[in-house]
Write an enzyme that holds these catalytic residues in place. Sequence first.
Site, PDB file in Angstrom:
ATOM      1  N   PRO A  13       0.801  -1.220   0.000  1.00 43.68           N
ATOM      2  CA  PRO A  13       0.000   0.000   0.000  1.00 43.68           C
ATOM      3  C   PRO A  13       0.837   1.275   0.000  1.00 43.68           C
ATOM      4  CG  PRO A  13      -0.110  -1.062   2.144  1.00 43.68           C
ATOM      5  CD  PRO A  13       0.587  -2.012   1.216  1.00 43.68           C
ATOM      6  N   ASN A  14       0.338   2.216  -0.765  1.00 45.01           N
ATOM      7  CA  ASN A  14       0.860   3.577  -0.868  1.00 45.01           C
ATOM      8  C   ASN A  14       2.169   3.696  -1.625  1.00 45.01           C
ATOM      9  OD1 ASN A  14      -1.340   4.754   0.610  1.00 45.01           O
ATOM     10  ND2 ASN A  14      -0.426   3.851   2.437  1.00 45.01           N
ATOM     11  N   ARG A  21       4.856  11.177  -2.095  1.00 48.05           N
ATOM     12  CA  ARG A  21       4.555  10.931  -0.675  1.00 48.05           C
ATOM     13  C   ARG A  21       5.824  11.101   0.157  1.00 48.05           C
ATOM     14  NH1 ARG A  21       4.058   5.259   2.312  1.00 48.05           N
ATOM     15  NH2 ARG A  21       3.438   6.023   4.354  1.00 48.05           N
ATOM     16  N   TYR A  26      11.053   9.062   1.651  1.00 49.14           N
ATOM     17  CA  TYR A  26      11.092   8.044   0.605  1.00 49.14           C
ATOM     18  C   TYR A  26      11.835   8.478  -0.655  1.00 49.14           C
ATOM     19  CZ  TYR A  26       7.575   5.993   3.602  1.00 49.14           C
ATOM     20  OH  TYR A  26       6.921   5.471   4.681  1.00 49.14           O
ATOM     21  N   ASN A  82       8.150  -5.359  -0.531  1.00 48.98           N
ATOM     22  CA  ASN A  82       8.004  -4.133   0.248  1.00 48.98           C
ATOM     23  C   ASN A  82       6.530  -4.077   0.598  1.00 48.98           C
ATOM     24  OD1 ASN A  82       7.746  -1.595   1.326  1.00 48.98           O
ATOM     25  ND2 ASN A  82       9.069  -0.608  -0.191  1.00 48.98           N
ATOM     26  N   ALA A  85       2.956  -0.670   5.060  1.00 48.60           N
ATOM     27  CA  ALA A  85       2.386  -0.755   6.403  1.00 48.60           C
ATOM     28  C   ALA A  85       1.931  -2.167   6.768  1.00 48.60           C
ATOM     29  CB  ALA A  85       1.222   0.220   6.541  1.00 48.60           C
ATOM     30  N   GLU A 106      12.549  -9.165   2.652  1.00 43.81           N
ATOM     31  CA  GLU A 106      11.723  -8.045   3.102  1.00 43.81           C
ATOM     32  C   GLU A 106      12.501  -6.767   2.836  1.00 43.81           C
ATOM     33  OE1 GLU A 106      10.339  -6.081   7.338  1.00 43.81           O
ATOM     34  OE2 GLU A 106      10.580  -8.254   7.261  1.00 43.81           O
ATOM     35  N   HIS A 108      12.564  -2.362   2.848  1.00 47.77           N
ATOM     36  CA  HIS A 108      12.027  -1.058   3.243  1.00 47.77           C
ATOM     37  C   HIS A 108      12.924   0.020   2.665  1.00 47.77           C
ATOM     38  CE1 HIS A 108       9.314  -2.999   6.001  1.00 47.77           C
ATOM     39  NE2 HIS A 108      10.332  -3.745   6.381  1.00 47.77           N
ATOM     40  N   ARG A 115      12.366   5.189  12.872  1.00 48.54           N
ATOM     41  CA  ARG A 115      11.088   5.895  12.743  1.00 48.54           C
ATOM     42  C   ARG A 115      10.194   5.584  13.940  1.00 48.54           C
ATOM     43  NH1 ARG A 115       8.761   5.137   6.981  1.00 48.54           N
ATOM     44  NH2 ARG A 115       7.481   6.851   7.703  1.00 48.54           N
TER      45      ARG A 115
END
Length: 153
Positions: A13-14, A21, A26, A82, A85, A106, A108, A115
Amino acid sequence: MTTAATVFVLNGPNLNLLGTREPQVYGSATLADVQALCAEACAQHGLTLDFRQSNHEGELVDWIHEAGRAHAAGTLAGVVLNAGAYTHTSVALHDAIKGTGITLVELHISNVHAREAFRHHSYIAPVAKAVIAGFGVRGYALALAGLAALAQP
């Protein structure tokens, strides 16, 4: 591994909002830029790229199942995920990865451990072969190089 081995690069998502964003977190690269980076990295390693993005958890689960079938058929080098969330919330993705036996990295873009505290826990990490975080979009190329190395006899 044959030169036709496929790598799924799955984005949650996103990630379709990359480039607009929170560019301070990012970066300015778009999802299309990431896809081009992945295509180049796959070409360097003799891999075939299957690049996807969805804002829907169930669709990501379905794609993990599809990757599992490719793994069983011997045509999958691995998966870069990725999960956005969903990393921090999805037992369903955890179970799908565990159930298929795929080799998964995985990924990111940001360093999630620098964060918010809720980003420090991953449901994906316990079933991932490796975790890459904090290298920006260049992390995708690192993940693909890692999968290529793992796929070598």
